[in-house]
Scaffold this motif. Structure first.
Motif, short mmCIF file in Angstrom:
data_model
loop_
_atom_site.label_atom_id
_atom_site.label_comp_id
_atom_site.label_asym_id
_atom_site.label_seq_id
_atom_site.Cartn_x
_atom_site.Cartn_y
_atom_site.Cartn_z
N TRP A 48 -20.20 -72.92 105.66
CA TRP A 48 -19.07 -72.00 105.57
C TRP A 48 -18.00 -72.34 106.62
CZ3 TRP A 48 -16.45 -67.96 108.06
CH2 TRP A 48 -15.71 -67.13 107.21
N GLY A 49 -18.46 -72.61 107.84
CA GLY A 49 -17.53 -72.96 108.92
C GLY A 49 -16.75 -74.24 108.59
N HIS A 50 -17.42 -75.17 107.94
CA HIS A 50 -16.74 -76.41 107.54
C HIS A 50 -15.53 -76.11 106.66
CE1 HIS A 50 -15.96 -80.31 105.76
NE2 HIS A 50 -16.06 -79.74 104.58
N MET A 51 -15.74 -75.21 105.69
CA MET A 51 -14.65 -74.92 104.76
C MET A 51 -13.49 -74.21 105.48
SD MET A 51 -13.25 -75.22 101.95
CE MET A 51 -14.54 -76.01 101.00
N VAL A 52 -13.82 -73.26 106.37
CA VAL A 52 -12.75 -72.52 107.05
C VAL A 52 -11.95 -73.48 107.95
CG1 VAL A 52 -12.21 -70.49 108.45
CG2 VAL A 52 -14.19 -70.45 106.95
N THR A 53 -12.66 -74.41 108.58
CA THR A 53 -11.97 -75.41 109.40
C THR A 53 -11.13 -76.33 108.52
OG1 THR A 53 -13.61 -75.37 111.15
CG2 THR A 53 -12.35 -77.41 110.91
N ARG A 54 -11.71 -76.77 107.41
CA ARG A 54 -10.95 -77.66 106.52
C ARG A 54 -9.68 -76.99 106.02
NH1 ARG A 54 -12.71 -81.72 101.60
NH2 ARG A 54 -10.61 -81.83 100.72
N MET A 55 -9.77 -75.67 105.77
CA MET A 55 -8.60 -74.95 105.27
C MET A 55 -7.62 -74.58 106.38
SD MET A 55 -10.50 -72.54 102.44
CE MET A 55 -9.01 -71.79 101.78
N GLY A 56 -8.01 -74.84 107.62
CA GLY A 56 -7.11 -74.56 108.75
C GLY A 56 -6.89 -73.08 108.99
N ILE A 57 -7.93 -72.28 108.70
CA ILE A 57 -7.78 -70.83 108.87
C ILE A 57 -8.22 -70.41 110.27
CG2 ILE A 57 -8.64 -68.58 108.07
CD1 ILE A 57 -8.89 -69.87 105.27
N GLU A 58 -7.37 -69.65 110.93
CA GLU A 58 -7.69 -69.16 112.27
C GLU A 58 -8.77 -68.09 112.17
OE1 GLU A 58 -6.39 -70.51 115.01
OE2 GLU A 58 -7.75 -69.18 116.10
N ARG A 59 -9.82 -68.22 112.97
CA ARG A 59 -10.87 -67.18 112.98
C ARG A 59 -11.58 -67.24 114.31
NH1 ARG A 59 -12.38 -72.60 112.13
NH2 ARG A 59 -14.54 -72.80 111.44
N LYS A 60 -12.35 -66.18 114.56
CA LYS A 60 -13.18 -66.12 115.76
C LYS A 60 -14.61 -66.43 115.34
CE LYS A 60 -13.51 -64.96 120.16
NZ LYS A 60 -12.73 -65.77 121.13
N VAL A 61 -15.32 -67.19 116.15
CA VAL A 61 -16.73 -67.45 115.88
C VAL A 61 -17.54 -66.81 117.00
CG1 VAL A 61 -18.49 -69.21 115.49
CG2 VAL A 61 -16.13 -69.64 114.77
N VAL A 62 -18.46 -65.93 116.65
CA VAL A 62 -19.34 -65.30 117.63
C VAL A 62 -20.77 -65.73 117.31
CG1 VAL A 62 -20.29 -63.11 118.45
CG2 VAL A 62 -17.82 -63.34 118.09
N VAL A 63 -21.45 -66.27 118.32
CA VAL A 63 -22.78 -66.85 118.12
C VAL A 63 -23.83 -66.09 118.92
CG1 VAL A 63 -24.18 -68.95 118.36
CG2 VAL A 63 -21.74 -69.14 117.81
N GLY A 64 -24.97 -65.79 118.29
CA GLY A 64 -26.08 -65.18 119.01
C GLY A 64 -26.79 -64.14 118.15
N HIS A 65 -27.88 -63.57 118.70
CA HIS A 65 -28.60 -62.57 117.92
C HIS A 65 -27.76 -61.30 117.84
CE1 HIS A 65 -31.92 -59.67 116.94
NE2 HIS A 65 -31.98 -60.57 115.99
N TRP A 66 -27.66 -60.75 116.64
CA TRP A 66 -26.76 -59.63 116.38
C TRP A 66 -27.06 -58.39 117.21
CZ3 TRP A 66 -29.39 -55.40 114.53
CH2 TRP A 66 -30.68 -55.65 114.03
N ASP A 67 -28.33 -58.25 117.65
CA ASP A 67 -28.69 -57.03 118.38
C ASP A 67 -28.53 -57.20 119.90
OD1 ASP A 67 -29.41 -54.39 118.26
OD2 ASP A 67 -31.55 -54.79 118.54
N SER A 68 -28.05 -58.36 120.36
CA SER A 68 -27.89 -58.54 121.81
C SER A 68 -26.59 -57.88 122.26
CB SER A 68 -27.86 -60.03 122.15
OG SER A 68 -26.66 -60.61 121.66
N ASP A 69 -26.60 -57.45 123.51
CA ASP A 69 -25.39 -56.83 124.07
C ASP A 69 -24.23 -57.82 124.10
OD1 ASP A 69 -26.61 -54.44 124.34
OD2 ASP A 69 -26.88 -54.54 126.53
N ALA A 70 -24.55 -59.07 124.40
CA ALA A 70 -23.48 -60.08 124.51
C ALA A 70 -22.73 -60.21 123.19
CB ALA A 70 -24.07 -61.42 124.93
#
Ligand code: MN
Length: 499
Positions: free
Chosen positions: A133-155
Motif C-alpha cells: 500500500w505504501g508503495h502505491m501512495v509513494t508512487r502517486m506522490g500523495i502526502e501522508r503521515k506514516v505511524v509505526v508500532g503496536h496500536w495499543d502503545s502510548d507512543a
C-alpha cells in the motif's frame, strides 16, 4: 477556544478475499477492537469511526469520496491488515483530498511462538500488505503521515493524536478568512505576499475593508455593553494607574472595550477568523487596538500587525491545531524586538507595540495606559504580563516571489533575569535552538521575518507536516541545525521549488 465542528477520523482497513470469509471476519473484528480501544484510551483528541473493510476498487473509491464530502471527516486512517493489492486503491486515492494517515501496525503485539502456523501468517501480514500500500501512495506522490508500532502503545496513540491536530490545521486552512482593516505598512517587505497564491496554496481568503467601516461598528456599541465589559476587565486584571487619574484611565480602557465588542461583532457578522490592523491607519478609531486585540486573540482569532496577513492566518491555524488541548500553554503573534547578548545569557526579547495574546502569560496580568511611541492617537490601554517557560516554536511564513517558505524555529522560553518595570508591554524571552548565534544566523539566511506565529503547544513536526500538505517548502532550525547543512537545506529548496 473550541472548534466549530465536531471532527471525526475514519478508520479504513485494507484486505482482500483470498483467504476466505473466516479471515475477513477476524480482520473486521480486529479493526473494531482497535477503534474501540483507541477511542476509550482518552489519548486522542477526536473520535475514530470504523468503516467496513475495504476490499474492492468500487468500495474504496466510494469510501474516499464519502470522506471528501463529509464535512465532519477530517481525515482517513488506513491500515492493511492482510495483503491488499494496491491497484485497487488507485482511483480512490486519486480522488481523495483530505489528510491521510498510514497506521503501520498489526493486531498482535508478539509473535505467538507456540501456535503460529501459515493461517496466522496469512491473516496477520501487514508487514507485507502495508508495504504494498505504501508503495502505491509513494508512487502517486500523495502526502501522508506514516505511524509505526503496536496500536495499543502510548507512543503510537500519541503520534496519532498529534497527527489529528495537524489534520485539523490542514482541513481548517481553507476556512480561514483574514480581514485586513489596513494595508501593509509602507516600505516593509517581509509582511507582503501574494494573496492569490496564498488562496491557491492554503485556501485563505484575505480581504480588505476601509478602516472606518469597522470604526463605525465600534461606534455603534452601546455604552452599557461597553461598561459591562470594562467591569469584567476590572474584575479580571490588575489596574496599574501609574499616577494617572482613575477616571481618565477608565475612559481609556473603555475605548478598548468598545473596540473589542465592535470588532468581534464585525468579524462574526462577516465570517472572518483573523484580522490585521496598522498603527498608521486608524481612521476614526481613537486608539490603536491593543487590549481589544489581545482579548480577541485569546478567544481564538488570528492577528497580524502592520497589515501582516500571513502571520494573522498562521496564528489562527496554530490556534485551531491546539484547540481544546489539555494544559495548553498558549499561541500568539510575537515580534523579535531586542537582544540580550551577555555570554551564556543570550536571548531575544519578544514583544510588540501592544498585541500579544494573554494565552501565553504566566502570573498576574495588568492593564496599563501608556503613550505609543508611534502614531497619533490616545494612549492605548493594553494588557501587560510575562510569559511561560518551556519549549515552543516560532514560525515565519515568507513569500520568496516564486514560492512560500515556512521557517520553523524551536526555541527555549525563559524568564528574564530581572523585572522590567518601565516596559509597558507584554513580553516573552527565548533563546533560539540550537544556540543564539546559530539560530539567528540560520533564521536570517532563510529570510525569516521579525513577526512570528509562536506556540508552546504546536510542534515543529506538526507544522512541517502541515507545510508538506500545503505543498510548500519548510525548513527547521533546532538542536540538529548546523549552518553548513542548513545552507544545503536552502539549496535543496531552491532545486525542488525553483529559485
Ligand atoms: Mn510589528
Amino acid at each position: 477556544m473550541k472548534l466549530q465542528r465536531d471532527y471525526k477520523f475514519w478508520f479504513c482497513t485494507g484486505s482482500q478475499d483470498l483467504y476466505g470469509d473466516e479471515c475477513l471476519k477476524n480482520v473486521a473484528e480486529h479493526s473494531r477492537i482497535i477503534v474501540e480501544q483507541l477511542n476509550k484510551s482518552g489519548k486522542l483528541p477526536f473520535e475514530v469511526v470504523l468503516k467496513p473493510t475495504l476490499i474492492t476498487n468500487e468500495l474504496i473509491r466510494k469510501t474516499f469520496n464519502e470522506a471528501n464530502i463529509d464535512e465532519d471527516c477530517a481525515g482517513v486512517i488506513v491500515w492493511c491488515h492482510t495483503f491488499s493489492p494496491a491497484k485497487s486503491w488507485i482511483l480512490g486515492l486519486q480522488e481523495y483530498r483530505k489528510p491521510l494517515l498510514h497506521l503501520h501496525t498489526q493486531f498482535n503485539e508478539e509473535i505467538p511462538y507456540d501456535t503460529i502456523d501459515m493461517d496466522f501468517m496469512n491473516e496477520n501480514q501487514s508487514a507485507h500488505g502495508d508495504r504494498e500500500w505504501g508503495h502505491m501512495v509513494t508512487r502517486m506522490g500523495i502526502e501522508r503521515k506514516v505511524v509505526v508500532g503496536h496500536w495499543d502503545s502510548d507512543a503510537v496513540k500519541d503520534k496519532i493524536a498529534s497527527w489529528m491536530r495537524t489534520a485539523i490545521g490542514i482541513v481548517e486552512s481553507s476556512h480561514v478568512r483574514v480581514m485586513r482593516v489596513a494595508d501593509n505598512m509602507r516600505n516593509v517587505a517581509v509582511t507582503e505576499g501574494d494573496k492569490v497564491e496564498a488562496q491557491l496554496k492554503f485556501g485563505w481568503e484575505v480581504d480588505a475593508y476601509p478602516v472606518n467601516e469597522i470604526a463605525e461598528a465600534v461606534g455603534a456599541v452601546s455604552e452599557s455593553d461597553t461598561n459591562a465589559l470594562v467591569d469584567e476587565y476590572y474584575d479580571k486584571y490588575e489596574i496599574l494607574l501609574e499616577g494617572r487619574d482613575a477616571d481618565e484611565f477608565k475612559r481609556h480602557v473603555a475605548v478598548q472595550a468598545q473596540i473589542e465588542i465592535g470588532f468581534e461583532r464585525f468579524l462574526e457578522e462577516k465570517n472572518y477568523q483573523a484580522i490585521v490592523t496598522h498603527f498608521g491607519d486608524l481612521g476614526a478609531l481613537k486608539q490603536l487596538p491593543g487590549l481589544a486585540i489581545q482579548r480577541l486573540m485569546e478567544k481564538g482569532y488570528g492577528f497580524g500587525a502592520e497589515g501582516d496577513w500571513k502571520v494573522a492566518a498562521m496564528v489562527r491555524i496554530m490556534k485551531l491545531m491546539s484547540a481544546g488541548m489539555k494544559d495548553a500553554k498558549g499561541t500568539s503573534m510575537l515580534e523579535d524586538y531586542t537582544y540580550n547578548l551577555v555570554p551564556g545569557k543570550e536571548g531575544i526579547l519578544q514583544a510588540h507595540m501592544l498585541e500579544i495574546c494573554p494565552s501565553i502569560s504566566e502570573g498576574p496580568i495588568s492593564i496599563k495606559c501608556q503613550p505609543l511611541s508611534m502614531g497619533d492617537r490616545e494612549d492605548p490601554a493594553r494588557l501587560v504580563f510575562t510569559s511561560k517557560e518551556g519549549s515552543g516554536i516560532a514560525t515565519s511564513l515568507i513569500d520568496l516571489g516564486n514560492r512560500f517558505r515556512l521557517i520553523i524555529n524551536s526555541v527555549d522560553c525563559k524568564k528574564v533575569e530581572k523585572p522590567m518595570p518601565k516596559l509597558p508591554v507584554a513580553t516573552a524571552f527565548w533563546t533560539p535552538q540550537p544556540d543564539f548565534a546559530t539560530g539567528c544566523e540560520a533564521w536570517i539566511l532563510a529570510g525569516g521575518a521579525h513577526h512570528t506565529a509562536f506556540s508552546y503547544d504546536v510542534t515543529a513536526e506538526q507544522m512541517g507536516d502541515w507545510a508538506a500538505a500545503m505543498g510548500i517548502e519548510a525548513v527547521y532550525i533546532d538542536n540538529n541545525t548546523n549552518i553548513r547543512d542548513f545552507k544545503k537545506d536552502l539549496m535543496l529548496g531552491n532545486v525542488v521549488f525553483g529559485k
